[in-house]
Write an enzyme that holds these catalytic residues in place. Structure first.
Site, mmCIF file in Angstrom:
data_model
loop_
_atom_site.group_PDB
_atom_site.id
_atom_site.type_symbol
_atom_site.label_atom_id
_atom_site.label_comp_id
_atom_site.label_asym_id
_atom_site.label_seq_id
_atom_site.Cartn_x
_atom_site.Cartn_y
_atom_site.Cartn_z
ATOM 1 N N ASP A 1 -0.735 -75.489 -55.466
ATOM 2 C CA ASP A 1 0.651 -75.949 -56.037
ATOM 3 C C ASP A 1 0.920 -77.199 -56.116
ATOM 4 O O ASP A 1 0.650 -77.989 -55.088
ATOM 5 C CB ASP A 1 1.846 -75.189 -55.312
ATOM 6 C CG ASP A 1 3.230 -75.185 -56.295
ATOM 7 O OD1 ASP A 1 3.034 -75.136 -57.226
ATOM 8 O OD2 ASP A 1 4.086 -75.442 -55.323
ATOM 9 N N HIS A 2 1.114 -77.938 -57.234
ATOM 10 C CA HIS A 2 1.195 -79.349 -57.187
ATOM 11 C C HIS A 2 0.113 -80.167 -56.883
ATOM 12 O O HIS A 2 0.160 -81.012 -55.943
ATOM 13 C CB HIS A 2 2.582 -79.854 -56.742
ATOM 14 C CG HIS A 2 3.853 -79.292 -57.530
ATOM 15 N ND1 HIS A 2 4.352 -79.932 -58.506
ATOM 16 C CD2 HIS A 2 4.676 -78.525 -57.234
ATOM 17 C CE1 HIS A 2 5.309 -79.360 -58.883
ATOM 18 N NE2 HIS A 2 5.785 -78.314 -58.199
ATOM 19 N N GLY B 1 11.209 -75.085 -59.153
ATOM 20 C CA GLY B 1 12.431 -75.419 -58.672
ATOM 21 C C GLY B 1 13.400 -73.955 -58.531
ATOM 22 O O GLY B 1 14.510 -74.165 -58.937
ATOM 23 N N SER C 1 14.724 -72.211 -56.410
ATOM 24 C CA SER C 1 15.456 -71.845 -55.332
ATOM 25 C C SER C 1 17.100 -72.274 -55.777
ATOM 26 O O SER C 1 17.020 -73.078 -56.536
ATOM 27 C CB SER C 1 15.204 -72.561 -54.035
ATOM 28 O OG SER C 1 14.097 -72.231 -53.353
#
Ligand code: G3H
Ligand code: ZN
Length: 288
Positions: free
Chosen positions: A81-82, A208, A210
């Site tokens: 991730d990223h 994002g 959450s």
């Protein structure tokens, strides 16, 4: 079952529901995600950020995810991730990750294209899926802290060129969501999401995930998002539980009890998200 690729998990492309993708840091997180997904009979993507890689090591976390996956009968992918560099992407591919996200969103467009394309070339040689990011998601993710003035939404005029010239399998557009907790009302640009959805056919990811109201998640799914990334909500479930545990049991010294309680809460959060994403029972729909 053995790991499958992120692209396979997203084939056929979910419509009216989304695959949950969850950030993990250790064995308990992996178990929480896999066990919740198994209970829900939902396909799931396990995300490992660069910081999590530094903490756990690609080989360790990769082995834990593979062990967990082999003990259940639901489709699971393991994705970087990223990732910010070609090198970290290659490290994960070598360790058997089945997807990598290359995040060149901090770079000028041409450099983002060049880096992403280079990762696609090597990843596809190994049958590994690639997610690219266009525009820049704000907020705090991992060691990255993107202030609102440095975040910018995806320019729809760049989308087709980005997708075609990089060869990515999945696109993460910046549509106004942020990493971490929201300060004030989340401002999601659904008109922009609609435009992007109409321009390209590959799966779209919402980062994002959450701390968002149910209505936003539902609208995102209805607008064509088919993968939703969640990290922060699990982190809070874990660390709040540990704090509470010691508040209630200050003399406790048995790690299994503390981490077991945290794992239970992390699992509960993942289960709630799978329900919210309407992913329950969707394991059978994935082309394995
Ligand atoms: O890539 C991971 C996510 O975008 C997680 O974002 O921590 O705000 O849920 P979050
Ligand atoms: Zn993200």
């Amino acid at each position: 079952m053995a790991l499958i690729t992120t692209k396979q998990i997203l084939t056929p492309q979910p419509s009216g529901w989304a695959v949950g993708a969850f950030n993990v840091h250790n064995m308990e997180d992996v178990q929480a995600v896999v066990w919740a997904a198994e209970e829900a009979q939902a396909p799931v993507i396990i995300l490992v950020s660069e910081s999590a890689l530094k903490h756990a090591g690609a080989a360790y976390i990769g082995s834990i995810v593979k062990a967990a996956s082999e003990r259940v009968n639901i489709p699971i992918a393991l994705q970087l991730d990223h990732g910010r560099s070609y090198e970290v992407a290659v490290e994960c591919i070598k360790e058997g990750f089945s997807g990598v996200m290359i995040d060149g969103s901090h770079l000028p467009f041409a450099e983002n294209v060049a880096l992403t394309k280079k990762v696609v070339e090597v990843a596809h040689d190994f049958g590994v899926t690639v997610e690219g990011e266009l525009g820049r998601v704000g907020g705090k993710e991992d060691h990255l802290n993107v202030a609102s003035q440095d975040a910018f939404l995806t320019d729809p005029d760049q989308v087709v060129e980005f997708v075609e010239s990089t060869g990515i399998d999945i696109l993460a557009p910046a549509i106004g969501t942020v990493h971490g907790l929201y300060r004030g009302e989340p401002m999601i640009d659904f008109a922009l999401l609609g435009k992007i959805r109409a321009l390209v056919h590959l799966p779209l990811v919402m980062h994002g995930g959450s701390d968002l109201p149910v209505a936003i998640i539902e609208q995102a799914i209805a607008s064509g998002i088919s993968k939703i990334n969640v990290g922060t909500d699990i982190k809070y479930a874990v660390t709040d539980t540990i704090k509470e545990y010691f508040r209630d049991h200050p003399e406790e010294f048995e790690p299994r009890k503390v981490f077991g309680a945290a794992r239970e809460q992390a699992k509960r959060v993942v289960g709630e998200k799978l329900l919210l994403f309407k992913a329950v029972g969707k394991a059978r729909e994935v082309n394995r």
